[in-house]
Design an enzyme around this catalytic site. Structure first.
Site, PDB file in Angstrom:
ATOM      1  N   ASP A 131       0.848  -1.181   0.000  1.00 19.99           N
ATOM      2  CA  ASP A 131       0.000   0.000   0.000  1.00 19.99           C
ATOM      3  C   ASP A 131       0.876   1.220   0.000  1.00 19.99           C
ATOM      4  OD1 ASP A 131      -2.566  -0.821   0.050  1.00 19.99           O
ATOM      5  OD2 ASP A 131      -2.667  -1.047   2.222  1.00 19.99           O
ATOM      6  N   ASP A 183      -9.819  -5.786   1.839  1.00 16.70           N
ATOM      7  CA  ASP A 183      -8.511  -6.312   1.473  1.00 16.70           C
ATOM      8  C   ASP A 183      -8.342  -7.748   1.940  1.00 16.70           C
ATOM      9  OD1 ASP A 183      -7.754  -4.008   0.275  1.00 16.70           O
ATOM     10  OD2 ASP A 183      -6.728  -3.186   2.020  1.00 16.70           O
TER      11      ASP A 183
HETATM   12  P1  ADP Z   1      -4.960   4.212  -0.551  1.00 15.49           P
HETATM   13  O1  ADP Z   1      -4.990   2.914  -1.272  1.00 15.49           O
HETATM   14  O2  ADP Z   1      -3.758   5.012  -0.923  1.00 15.49           O
HETATM   15  O3  ADP Z   1      -5.170   4.111   0.901  1.00 15.49           O
HETATM   16  P2  ADP Z   1      -7.709   5.122  -0.675  1.00 15.49           P
HETATM   17  O4  ADP Z   1      -8.492   4.043  -1.321  1.00 15.49           O
HETATM   18  O5  ADP Z   1      -7.785   5.258   0.796  1.00 15.49           O
HETATM   19  O6  ADP Z   1      -6.179   5.050  -1.156  1.00 15.49           O
HETATM   20  O7  ADP Z   1      -8.149   6.509  -1.271  1.00 15.49           O
HETATM   21  C1  ADP Z   1      -8.348   6.710  -2.649  1.00 15.49           C
HETATM   22  C2  ADP Z   1      -8.923   8.073  -2.912  1.00 15.49           C
HETATM   23  O8  ADP Z   1     -10.141   8.228  -2.218  1.00 15.49           O
HETATM   24  C3  ADP Z   1      -8.027   9.214  -2.445  1.00 15.49           C
HETATM   25  O9  ADP Z   1      -7.229   9.678  -3.488  1.00 15.49           O
HETATM   26  C4  ADP Z   1      -9.008  10.276  -2.005  1.00 15.49           C
HETATM   27  O10 ADP Z   1      -9.311  11.128  -3.076  1.00 15.49           O
HETATM   28  C5  ADP Z   1     -10.260   9.520  -1.661  1.00 15.49           C
HETATM   29  N1  ADP Z   1     -10.431   9.416  -0.216  1.00 15.49           N
HETATM   30  C6  ADP Z   1      -9.595   8.851   0.669  1.00 15.49           C
HETATM   31  N2  ADP Z   1     -10.083   8.887   1.915  1.00 15.49           N
HETATM   32  C7  ADP Z   1     -11.294   9.479   1.826  1.00 15.49           C
HETATM   33  C8  ADP Z   1     -12.328   9.810   2.753  1.00 15.49           C
HETATM   34  N3  ADP Z   1     -12.237   9.527   4.050  1.00 15.49           N
HETATM   35  N4  ADP Z   1     -13.438  10.416   2.290  1.00 15.49           N
HETATM   36  C9  ADP Z   1     -13.551  10.708   0.992  1.00 15.49           C
HETATM   37  N5  ADP Z   1     -12.642  10.427   0.074  1.00 15.49           N
HETATM   38  C10 ADP Z   1     -11.509   9.822   0.463  1.00 15.49           C
END
Ligand code: ADP
Ligand code: MG
Length: 937
Positions: free
Chosen positions: A371, A669
């Protein structure tokens, strides 16, 4: 977006007035023993609780769902109910386990021969054998006890925690401290910490497969149910140990620990024996094979001896002692102890390994999919830029979850208007938010904490309190968005408003308008492209982009603006990745973030983004399994992926014959982690669901910890190989020695007691201490081991035979020399016996490393080894010089000259092995330099 049964918050009746709550029954310091007895009666069974209304349950348990218990009261209840944990059932007493050891058939045979000796009035022999047996059994017992204890310790490594309301504050503490009446909050990904009666369930679905075997999560609600028995029908109960798959909820703890329904399941689980690791299995096989051969040889020795007319009882005791010695009954135990101790060492380095086989697999991993957020980066998020939909740009300074920092607005026509627009962006960010900042510490997701902190820097506190939240669409890695439906708390306008935040392209898909200086304009493709271009520029700097929108319907939102959130890489990740690459382990970045953000971070940490490909979740979607299999090796960054894609990636890599380590933190996951050869869960930010599925947990979420674990894993494997080498060579030497002596028709060079003593050294402390050899720093640089490569390699066998040969030759020579007068005296056997033991000590010393000189790894670097060898030498001296033991082992005092002679003779086994290593190192170097010369040409 998915939402089901209890979409609306259940309006909770006020269960108690505060006055009642503070009244005499609950939490008052005076509540003495009489009260406590009364309280015991107030407790409910889980079934009863499900038939009652939530308020009644709260009343019965004398708790307030808005405030929770008082700490004092909780402590009192804890004393009554005990800790919320499942204790291992009463074990057999230690002495019984000790007696068990005597049930070993070989030991029985030895005891029988002692009895026969008594019958033949050979009391000396009888006592000697008995003493030797007691020593052997005690050593075996201590080892097994230690192995059990260290395995027990393993189960205590991951204590579950919970979110509980106490005295009006939401606290996070260990779930073992929960008591009936506590109010707990559960969230998607959590493990339900006790049996709870739900009084709030938002889109809540719980995976109860551990009870029901039903893999589809069970939807939950809060209304009472009719009396029934099945788990599935208790829709308003969250069972301890089950996992929240979706939504969130709140509940009253009804039962804890063994009283919970999980207690039963736990008892069943205890009955199941843990499966053995491949290594343990192969050691078992090795053990059986060795036993078989040993028995054959021993049988032969005994028959030969009988033909030669040697005393039958003598032959019998020697045969059985040889069997005790040559059969490496300690081998599986030493393997287990070594694995378990290794796991403890890993835990100290923040990697918690849940199952022993993982340790072996760790040395074989050749690709790690990691990740980005939280593992490669710090997961300390800070909003650093804000761009509003009307084009105002602001930079935000400061770090951490506090209000320290400035919002610096770039030059523009109207500062007031800019402030207003920024305020709107941050309002969405703060209302569509589940995090809480409490005294500079964050409770919740870092992305959301960053937004709250940015709001605070803009002077916006408690923005969310201006609204009543009606509904939440939680963030998921699939949707990459979160939305809430609210109505304003104050004022006359009670219109519903949606606040939405998430990945920009997802948010823009739902937008039809954009806001500009307080006026809404229709959103056209051109404008949309402009916004995406803005986001691209921000993402290129490695910032995470979150877009904001609001509106009266989810399909008809107005775009408000976006923020760029900085999450710097962790220190040393670059170095760790370099080390891994050098050893032939590839690292792949997997993230839900946008391409630019992902590649920016990837190049910051030294991943090759130029020569290798990047692949998005959407692209994976369009590929066939075969296509993905073709390209997956050369991809270094996967972006905008969902947990489902992670599974595709793992599978594709595995089809390429790769051993995959995959990290994960989210609820979904779990599947990919299960499928991966090593599923790695985040300890801090990971959900309980994914910890459950993982093989290993990183306590500190740090990528570097994976390396430490690999290092330990490889080290443990080599250590096990080292002591297998030691034990094999001693075993073979002892057997061959007696066999040869019998064949040559000379008296036995060792008597039964002496053979038993050698057995202790072979299976006992010196062998075990080889298992705790400190991990060689260079081990991490070695290539991942081929999974199919057996533990017993050809070079190992050669080493074993070489040492065994030297030991046999040397010992026989000493025996022959002493026997020149052709009469066998105690002095003769003492010399041979001591010779063998010293040989073994030097052999152990050279077994500490297969390739390196002992002087390079440090003569003193393994303390346990020093201690074990010292003890053995002292023991040997006692056996030779201490009169009572002299009697037992039939020995005689040796002169200093004798000892000196033996030491110089026996050190040959060490010297020859060291010379061999030196030669091999030299050849390897030559080979390498020739190879690099060739490469150069
Ligand atoms: P990672 O695999 O890096 O953890 P995430 O799946 O958590 O990525 O996040 C992907 C996208 O979702 C981010 O680029 C962001 O734009 C959006 N995001 C992340 N956290 C939140 C949240 N709590 N609420 C809304 N959008 C989010
Ligand atoms: Mg994330």
């Amino acid at each position: 977006m998915k939402h089901s049964n209890n979409a609306k918050y259940e309006k909770l009746p006020q269960l108690h007035t505060d006055k009642e709550f503070n009244g005499e029954t609950i939490g008052s310091p005076e509540s003495g023993t009489e009260r406590e007895v009364g309280q015991l009666e107030m407790w409910l069974t889980t079934s009863d609780a499900s038939t009652l209304g939530a308020e009644e349950v709260a009343a019965r348990l004398r708790t307030d769902v808005r405030i929770g218990l008082r700490w004092r009261e909780a402590e009192l209840r804890r004393q009554l109910a005990g800790f919320n944990e499942l204790t291992v059932k009463e074990e057999e007493p230690t002495w019984k386990k000790y007696i068990e050891q005597f049930k070993n058939p070989l030991i029985m045979l030895l005891l029988a021969s002692a009895l026969v000796s008594v019958g033949m009035k050979q009391f000396d022999d009888a006592v000697s054998i008995t003493v030797a047996i007691i020593i052997v059994v005690t050593v075996a017992f201590v080892q097994e006890y230690r192995s059990e204890k260290s395995l027990e310790e393993l189960t205590k490594l991951v204590p579950p925690s919970c979110h509980c309301l106490r005295e009006g504050q939401l606290e996070t503490f260990l779930a073992r401290n929960l008591v009936p009446g506590d109010i707990v909050h559960i969230n998607v990904g959590d493990r339900v910490p006790a049996d709870i009666r739900l009084f709030e369930a938002i889109d809540l679905a719980i995976d109860e497969s551990s009870f029901t075997g039903e893999t589809e999560p069970a939807g939950k609600m809060t209304t009472p149910v009719l009396k029934s028995n099945g788990h599935t029908s208790k829709k308003n109960i969250g069972f301890m140990g089950t996992l929240v798959r979706c939504g969130n909820g709140k509940g009253i703890v009804v039962n804890t620990g063994e009283k919970s329904e999980f207690g039963e399941v736990f008892k069943m689980m205890q009955a199941e024996e843990a499966p053995k690791t491949p290594l343990q299995k192969s050691m078992d096989i090795l053990g059986t094979q060795l036993s078989f051969y040993s028995f054959c040889i021993i049988g032969l020795i005994m028959i030969l001896g009988w033909i030669q007319g040697r005393p039958i009882l003598d032959m019998f005791t020697i045969g059985v002692s040889l069997a005790v010695a040559a059969i490496p009954e300690g081998l599986p135990i030493v393997v287990t102890v070594t694995l378990a101790l290794g796991v403890m060492r890993m835990a100290k380095r923040n990697a918690i390994v849940k199952k022993l086989p993982t340790v072996e697999t760790l040395g074989c991993v050749n690709v790690i999919c990691s990740d980005k957020t939280g593992t490669i980066t710090k997961n300390e998020m800070t909003v650093t830029v804000i761009v509003t939909s009307d084009g105002y740009l602001a930079e935000v300074s400061g770090a951490g979850y506090n209000d320290q920092g400035e919002i610096h607005i770039h030059k523009c026509d109207s500062l007031d208007k800019a402030r207003e627009s920024i305020c709107n962006v941050l309002e969405v960010g703060c209302v569509c938010n589940n995090a809480v900042i409490n005294a500079d510490t964050l409770l919740g997701q870092p992305t959301e904490g960053a937004l709250l902190a940015a709001g605070m820097k803009h002077g916006m506190y408690g923005v969310a309190d201006k609204y009543v939240r009606l509904q939440e669409y939680p963030f998921s890695s699939e949707q990459k968005m979160m939305a809430v439906k609210c109505v304003p708390k104050y004022g006359d306008k009670k219109e519903e408003i949606y606040f939405v935040k998430g990945a920009l392209e997802k948010v823009l898909q739902q937008c039809t308008k954009y806001a500009s200086n307080g006026v809404l304009h229709p959103l056209n493709t051109k404008k949309e492209q402009d916004y995406l271009a803005e986001a691209y520029e921000i993402g290129r700097k490695g910032l995470r982009v979150v877009g904001m929108a609001q509106g009266s319907s989810l399909q008809d939102l107005a775009y408000i603006g976006l923020v760029g959130i900085c999450d710097p890489p962790r220190p040393f990740v670059r170095e760790s990745i370099q080390t891994l690459l050098q050893s032939g382990v590839k690292v792949k970045l997997v993230t839900g973030d946008a391409q630019e953000t992902a590649t920016a971070i990837a190049s910051m940490i030294g991943l090759d983004t130029i020569h290798s490909q990047v692949l998005s979740g959407d692209q994976i979607e369009t590929m066939t399994e075969h296509q993905l299999e073709q390209v997956v090796n050369s991809v270094s960054v996967f972006y905008r992926v969902t947990p489902r894609h992670k599974l595709c990636i793992v599978k594709a890599l595995q089809r390429n014959g790769i051993i995959v380590g995959m990290t994960g933190d989210g609820v979904n996951d779990g599947v990919a982690l299960k499928k991966a050869d090593i599923g790695i869960a985040m300890g801090k930010n990971g959900t309980d669901v994914c910890k459950e599925a993982a093989d290993m947990i990183l306590v500190d979420d740090d990528f570097h910890t994976i390396i430490s674990a690999i290092e330990e894993g490889k080290g443990i494997f080599y250590n096990i190989r080292n002591f297998v080498r030691f034990q094999l060579s001693t075993s073979i030497a002892a057997l061959s020695l007696i066999a040869l002596a019998t064949l040559m028709g000379i008296p036995n060079p060792l008597n039964a007691m002496q053979i038993l003593w050698i057995n202790i050294i072979m299976d006992g402390p010196p062998a075990q201490s080889l298992g705790v050899e400190p991990v060689d720093k260079d081990v991490i640089k070695q290539k991942p081991r081929n999974v199919k490569e057996p533990m017993i390699t050809r070079s190992l066998i050669i080493n074993v035979l070489l040492s065994a040969f030297i030991i046999i030759a040397g010992t026989l020579w000493v025996f022959k020399r002493e026997m020149s007068d052709n009469i066998i005296t105690p002095r003769d056997t003492t010399m041979t016996f001591t010779c063998f033991v010293f040989f073994d000590m030097f052999n152990a010393l050279s077994c500490r490393s297969q390739t390196k000189s002992i002087f390079t790894i440090g003569l003193l670097s393994n303390r346990m080894f020093l201690l074990a060898v010292t003890l053995s030498v002292v023991g040997q001296m006692l056996v030779i010089y201490f009169p009572p033991l002299q009697k037992v082992f039939q020995t005689e005092a040796l002169t200093f000259k004798d000892i000196l002679f033996l030491v110089s003779l026996t050190s040959t086994v060490f010297i020859i092995s060291e010379l061999k290593k030196m030669l091999e190192r030299h050849l390897e170097k030559r080979h390498k330099s020739v190879k690099s010369d060739l490469d150069f040409v």
